[in-house]
Scaffold this active site. Sequence first.
Site, short mmCIF file in Angstrom:
data_model
loop_
_atom_site.label_atom_id
_atom_site.label_comp_id
_atom_site.label_asym_id
_atom_site.label_seq_id
_atom_site.Cartn_x
_atom_site.Cartn_y
_atom_site.Cartn_z
N GLN A 154 -14.20 -3.41 -7.92
CA GLN A 154 -13.91 -2.74 -6.65
C GLN A 154 -15.13 -2.05 -6.07
OE1 GLN A 154 -10.77 -3.19 -5.04
NE2 GLN A 154 -11.10 -4.69 -6.66
N HIS A 192 -17.24 -3.88 -3.43
CA HIS A 192 -16.72 -4.12 -2.08
C HIS A 192 -17.54 -3.40 -1.02
CE1 HIS A 192 -13.11 -6.52 -2.07
NE2 HIS A 192 -12.62 -5.88 -3.10
N GLU A 230 -4.84 2.76 -4.53
CA GLU A 230 -4.55 1.42 -4.00
C GLU A 230 -4.27 0.46 -5.15
OE1 GLU A 230 -6.83 -1.96 -1.27
OE2 GLU A 230 -7.99 -0.42 -2.30
N HIS A 231 -5.20 0.39 -6.10
CA HIS A 231 -5.02 -0.44 -7.30
C HIS A 231 -4.95 0.47 -8.52
CE1 HIS A 231 -7.54 -2.91 -4.48
NE2 HIS A 231 -6.59 -3.80 -4.74
N ASP A 272 -6.04 -9.83 -6.16
CA ASP A 272 -6.82 -10.15 -4.96
C ASP A 272 -6.66 -11.60 -4.54
OD1 ASP A 272 -7.85 -7.68 -4.51
OD2 ASP A 272 -9.80 -8.05 -5.42
N HIS A 275 28.66 10.63 28.12
CA HIS A 275 28.94 9.97 26.85
C HIS A 275 30.43 10.10 26.53
CE1 HIS A 275 24.64 9.80 26.25
NE2 HIS A 275 24.78 9.25 25.04
#
Length: 429
Positions: free
Chosen positions: A259, A262, A327-328, A361, A420
């Site tokens: 990661q 990235h 996230e992971h 992924d 109504h």
Amino acid sequence: MRIIKLTNETKNKLMTDLLKRTTDDYGEYEVVVKDIIKNVHDNKDKALFEYTEKFDKASLTKDTIRVTDAEIEEAYGNVDGKLVEVIRKAIVNIESFHEKQKKNSWITTEDNGIILGQRVTPIESAGVYVPGGKAAYPSTVLMNVLPAKVAGVKRIVMTTPCNSEGKVYPTTLVAAKEAGVTDIYKVGGAQAIAALAYGTESIPKVDKIVGPGNIFVAIAKRLVYGHVSIDSIAGPSEILVLADETANPEYVAADMLSQAEHDELASATLVTTSEKLAEEVSKWVDTFTEKLERKEIIQKSIDNFGNIFVAESMADAIDASNEIAPEHLEIITKNPWETMTGIKNAGAIFLGEYSSEPLGDYFAGPNHVLPTNGTARFFSPLSVDDFVKKSSIINYSEAALRSVHEDIETFAKAEGLTAHANSIAVRFK
């Protein structure tokens, strides 16, 4: 890597540091993006062609903005056949996983003449943005297109930048063709988002826009939200590994760096109950970093957002993970399934030492479009649900309404909404 004792103070500092990776203060960027969106809204194709000339150095026309079948056929000739086969295998896994997410419409009936239900229908069209600057991302194509396809979306449009010769990455085109994209347009940046949101002479408007991009794309998606739906505003990638003394330090370090490569803003965190593991992982991180191609990016990511925390107990480690809401999340413990029972917040959970994050992924099937920056506390991965809409169904017989009309009238009058109340009362004069 930094090895730190896990305390409330160090945990809070980590969360503060992670949130610094994104900001709502877009300043000059937002001004630029607003101008681009307005120009595309007002001038349509003319604006798209001008921006493509300016930013991508490519001259497009209404006849060349759309990728042709011939260009897709040419792309197949430029992609390794083995990769095409891998893409096809991944598609089978991804479609199979997402098929299980589909929900059916339903109806219930009661003896007193009440019929209630919910109708589930796909949206008509979706726009998928795929980055195309420094690298090709065929996996992004699959993960954003296939849930829409499984949901039953009829028109799936993709936009992606081209190079100065008007060419799109061959792997992107092959992945799009295999996944079932309807049309592909050679447009990138905020101008592509504006075109999908409002439509131009060449690019039809869509109902929802998904896919990652740079800060200009992210801001554009936020600004057009409401005219169209969007998936989310993704932040830098992140991984958190929960591990005990049974974990293999070489595996842990390798997964963390998967990661870190990235982005310089990517975050890699280990929370462990073992000081020995912490020290060994730190050494392996240094060893791997020296050998990997994206060494400079990895090193900056690790220096700024890489941390190893030593917790007194697995319960403390789990609490920290839940607060961070990664996230992971990889769980590499003696009994990862048992450890997982304590997890409340995570985008994707990888269990055991052979469930490395890149599985998610590329290949396993679950979506890799995941909530970042702690938003896993209230957001979910991209799914079939993102491409359907639900309509409530209500059908009362005269007898059914007669039995409750006074209750409804009372409720409406309490809110001062006499029209109504009258709408109900007029049926029983």
